[in-house]
Every structure is written in C-alpha cells, then in structure tokens.
Design a protein around this motif. Sequence first.
Motif, PDB file in Angstrom:
ATOM      1  N   LYS A  57      30.746  32.665  35.061  1.00 34.93           N
ATOM      2  CA  LYS A  57      31.720  33.620  35.587  1.00 34.93           C
ATOM      3  C   LYS A  57      32.051  33.319  37.050  1.00 34.93           C
ATOM      4  O   LYS A  57      31.297  32.641  37.751  1.00 34.93           O
ATOM      5  CB  LYS A  57      31.193  35.047  35.459  1.00 34.93           C
ATOM      6  CG  LYS A  57      30.933  35.472  34.024  1.00 34.93           C
ATOM      7  CD  LYS A  57      32.203  35.471  33.187  1.00 34.93           C
ATOM      8  CE  LYS A  57      31.953  35.989  31.784  1.00 34.93           C
ATOM      9  NZ  LYS A  57      33.180  35.982  30.952  1.00 34.93           N
ATOM     10  N   ALA A  58      33.185  33.893  37.498  1.00 30.01           N
ATOM     11  CA  ALA A  58      33.659  33.610  38.850  1.00 30.01           C
ATOM     12  C   ALA A  58      34.258  34.856  39.480  1.00 30.01           C
ATOM     13  O   ALA A  58      34.661  35.798  38.786  1.00 30.01           O
ATOM     14  CB  ALA A  58      34.715  32.502  38.818  1.00 30.01           C
ATOM     15  N   SER A  59      34.333  34.852  40.791  1.00 27.48           N
ATOM     16  CA  SER A  59      35.053  35.889  41.520  1.00 27.48           C
ATOM     17  C   SER A  59      36.546  35.621  41.409  1.00 27.48           C
ATOM     18  O   SER A  59      36.964  34.498  41.108  1.00 27.48           O
ATOM     19  CB  SER A  59      34.643  35.887  42.995  1.00 27.48           C
ATOM     20  OG  SER A  59      35.198  34.744  43.647  1.00 27.48           O
ATOM     21  N   PRO A  60      37.392  36.615  41.677  1.00 27.39           N
ATOM     22  CA  PRO A  60      38.809  36.315  41.849  1.00 27.39           C
ATOM     23  C   PRO A  60      39.018  35.554  43.152  1.00 27.39           C
ATOM     24  O   PRO A  60      38.131  35.512  44.020  1.00 27.39           O
ATOM     25  CB  PRO A  60      39.451  37.705  41.915  1.00 27.39           C
ATOM     26  CG  PRO A  60      38.360  38.607  42.385  1.00 27.39           C
ATOM     27  CD  PRO A  60      37.080  38.042  41.848  1.00 27.39           C
ATOM     28  N   ILE A  61      40.164  34.939  43.306  1.00 22.39           N
ATOM     29  CA  ILE A  61      40.533  34.357  44.603  1.00 22.39           C
ATOM     30  C   ILE A  61      40.705  35.509  45.581  1.00 22.39           C
ATOM     31  O   ILE A  61      41.380  36.494  45.279  1.00 22.39           O
ATOM     32  CB  ILE A  61      41.834  33.555  44.487  1.00 22.39           C
ATOM     33  CG1 ILE A  61      41.675  32.413  43.476  1.00 22.39           C
ATOM     34  CG2 ILE A  61      42.239  32.993  45.854  1.00 22.39           C
ATOM     35  CD1 ILE A  61      42.979  31.715  43.134  1.00 22.39           C
ATOM     36  N   HIS A  62      40.076  35.425  46.745  1.00 18.47           N
ATOM     37  CA  HIS A  62      40.089  36.566  47.649  1.00 18.47           C
ATOM     38  C   HIS A  62      40.039  36.139  49.106  1.00 18.47           C
ATOM     39  O   HIS A  62      39.657  35.017  49.440  1.00 18.47           O
ATOM     40  CB  HIS A  62      38.900  37.498  47.354  1.00 18.47           C
ATOM     41  CG  HIS A  62      37.557  36.841  47.532  1.00 18.47           C
ATOM     42  ND1 HIS A  62      36.994  36.028  46.583  1.00 18.47           N
ATOM     43  CD2 HIS A  62      36.668  36.884  48.567  1.00 18.47           C
ATOM     44  CE1 HIS A  62      35.815  35.601  46.997  1.00 18.47           C
ATOM     45  NE2 HIS A  62      35.598  36.097  48.209  1.00 18.47           N
ATOM     46  N   ASP A  63      40.439  37.090  49.969  1.00 21.05           N
ATOM     47  CA  ASP A  63      40.269  36.898  51.405  1.00 21.05           C
ATOM     48  C   ASP A  63      39.003  37.626  51.856  1.00 21.05           C
ATOM     49  O   ASP A  63      38.245  38.137  51.038  1.00 21.05           O
ATOM     50  CB  ASP A  63      41.506  37.369  52.181  1.00 21.05           C
ATOM     51  CG  ASP A  63      41.754  38.869  52.101  1.00 21.05           C
ATOM     52  OD1 ASP A  63      40.847  39.632  51.694  1.00 21.05           O
ATOM     53  OD2 ASP A  63      42.876  39.302  52.449  1.00 21.05           O
ATOM     54  N   HIS A  64      38.788  37.680  53.182  1.00 20.34           N
ATOM     55  CA  HIS A  64      37.563  38.292  53.705  1.00 20.34           C
ATOM     56  C   HIS A  64      37.845  39.417  54.697  1.00 20.34           C
ATOM     57  O   HIS A  64      36.982  39.751  55.513  1.00 20.34           O
ATOM     58  CB  HIS A  64      36.646  37.229  54.307  1.00 20.34           C
ATOM     59  CG  HIS A  64      35.864  36.491  53.272  1.00 20.34           C
ATOM     60  ND1 HIS A  64      36.402  35.437  52.560  1.00 20.34           N
ATOM     61  CD2 HIS A  64      34.611  36.674  52.791  1.00 20.34           C
ATOM     62  CE1 HIS A  64      35.500  35.001  51.696  1.00 20.34           C
ATOM     63  NE2 HIS A  64      34.411  35.732  51.808  1.00 20.34           N
ATOM     64  N   ALA A  65      39.035  40.004  54.595  1.00 24.12           N
ATOM     65  CA  ALA A  65      39.356  41.204  55.373  1.00 24.12           C
ATOM     66  C   ALA A  65      39.061  41.015  56.860  1.00 24.12           C
ATOM     67  O   ALA A  65      38.537  41.901  57.527  1.00 24.12           O
ATOM     68  CB  ALA A  65      38.588  42.417  54.831  1.00 24.12           C
TER      69      ALA A  65
END
Length: 218
Positions: A105-113
């Motif tokens: 499994k994987a995280s979604p593509i995301h930023d770090h706020a």
Amino acid sequence: MASHSTTSTSKPASIHDSARGSPVPEDAFHHLVQEINAILGPSNGIDSAGVDVNELKKAMLDYRSVEHEWSQYAFADHSRAYTRNLVDRGNGKANLLVLVWTPGKASPIHDHANAHCVMKILKGSLTETLYGWPCQRADNPTSCATETTYEQEQVTYMSDSLGLHRICNPSKDEVAVSLHLYTPPNAAKHGCHIFDEKTGKKTHVSQCHFYSELGVKM
C-alpha cells in the motif's frame, strides 16, 4: 505490532510525556525522543535560527532500530494503507509519529503543509516517489522526478521546497514501519493537500488524524 513493553523510569521524554501520568521507558528510542526535543529547544520548529536539519537527521541515524523499544506505538491496521501513531508532541513544536505501512500500500501524493519532515526506516523498506509541483492548469499531469527505496536504518528529509511525494511499502507480505518528525506540526493542525497523479488537481484534507496517541489506540 500492537504489543506493549514498559520499563519503569521517572525521566520524561518531554513536557508532554510528563503530563500523561505514566513513566517513559529509559531506552535508546526514548532517549532519541529526548534528544529531538533538546535540538528543537525553545524554537518554534526547524525554520528557527539555530535549528539544523542535519543535526536532526544525525540523531535519527545514530539510533539503531530495536523493535521492542518502539513497538508500543506501532499499531497496524490492514484495512488502511497506513496508520499514523503519535509518539510525542515536541512541546508543541513538532509531531513525532510512528507510521505502520500495510504490505503493497501507499500514501496519496501529498504536500507537507509548509512543514519539514525527517523520516527514518525502523523496519522493512519504503519507496519514495518524488514529484514536481503541478502547473496551474488542472489538466497538467504531475511529473515524476525520482524514485528511491530506503532500507531499515536509513534517514531522509522532505519539505515542500523539494516538491511532492508518495511513500509506498513495496513488500507484498511484510509491514514496514517508519519514524517521522514533522516540524512545525502544520498538517495535524491545518491539514494538507493531496494530488491526482493524472491531472495534478489538488484536494485539501482538513486534518490528518492519529490512529493512536502515546501508545493508546484512539
């Protein structure tokens, strides 16, 4: 993964830990928690004068992963891609989390706020795909830049200045476990953005919740 081990001691890992009313184990992992808090000191996070990301990375590199020292925070849930388990709030300046990754499994593509993240692999391996920021046009795909697999004991760093990323557990059979320092703890307070890989379209996630806090499942 949810088993607990405790060793009695009166030395808290942080002001936050001393307030929870239970002794903090005196082992190398909890010494690392203390060291991170000492490095952050009275600052407001990694952007503050006198706080060096390389010092935080070295502290994590110097720690050699011993599962029974951090297993009390490592809750797995195979109905999710991963769990976010709070270890320490860094006296309000940071969140230190143990993440447990379901096989494949994987995280979604995301930023770090607008926060900084230092990540250490505690068990298994994790593959990071680093993406460039999408253009303003909604139909412009997010471009893939690099893919790197990190093994147990390795440490890496991520921030919005480097782009976006996704983390995946490449194993088909085994969970992976990682330690993440987020400073300042913006995502937990204000949320972050996830991005569609094909269109680059971003969606705001209002809050990043914890699966457990201080070894207690929520």
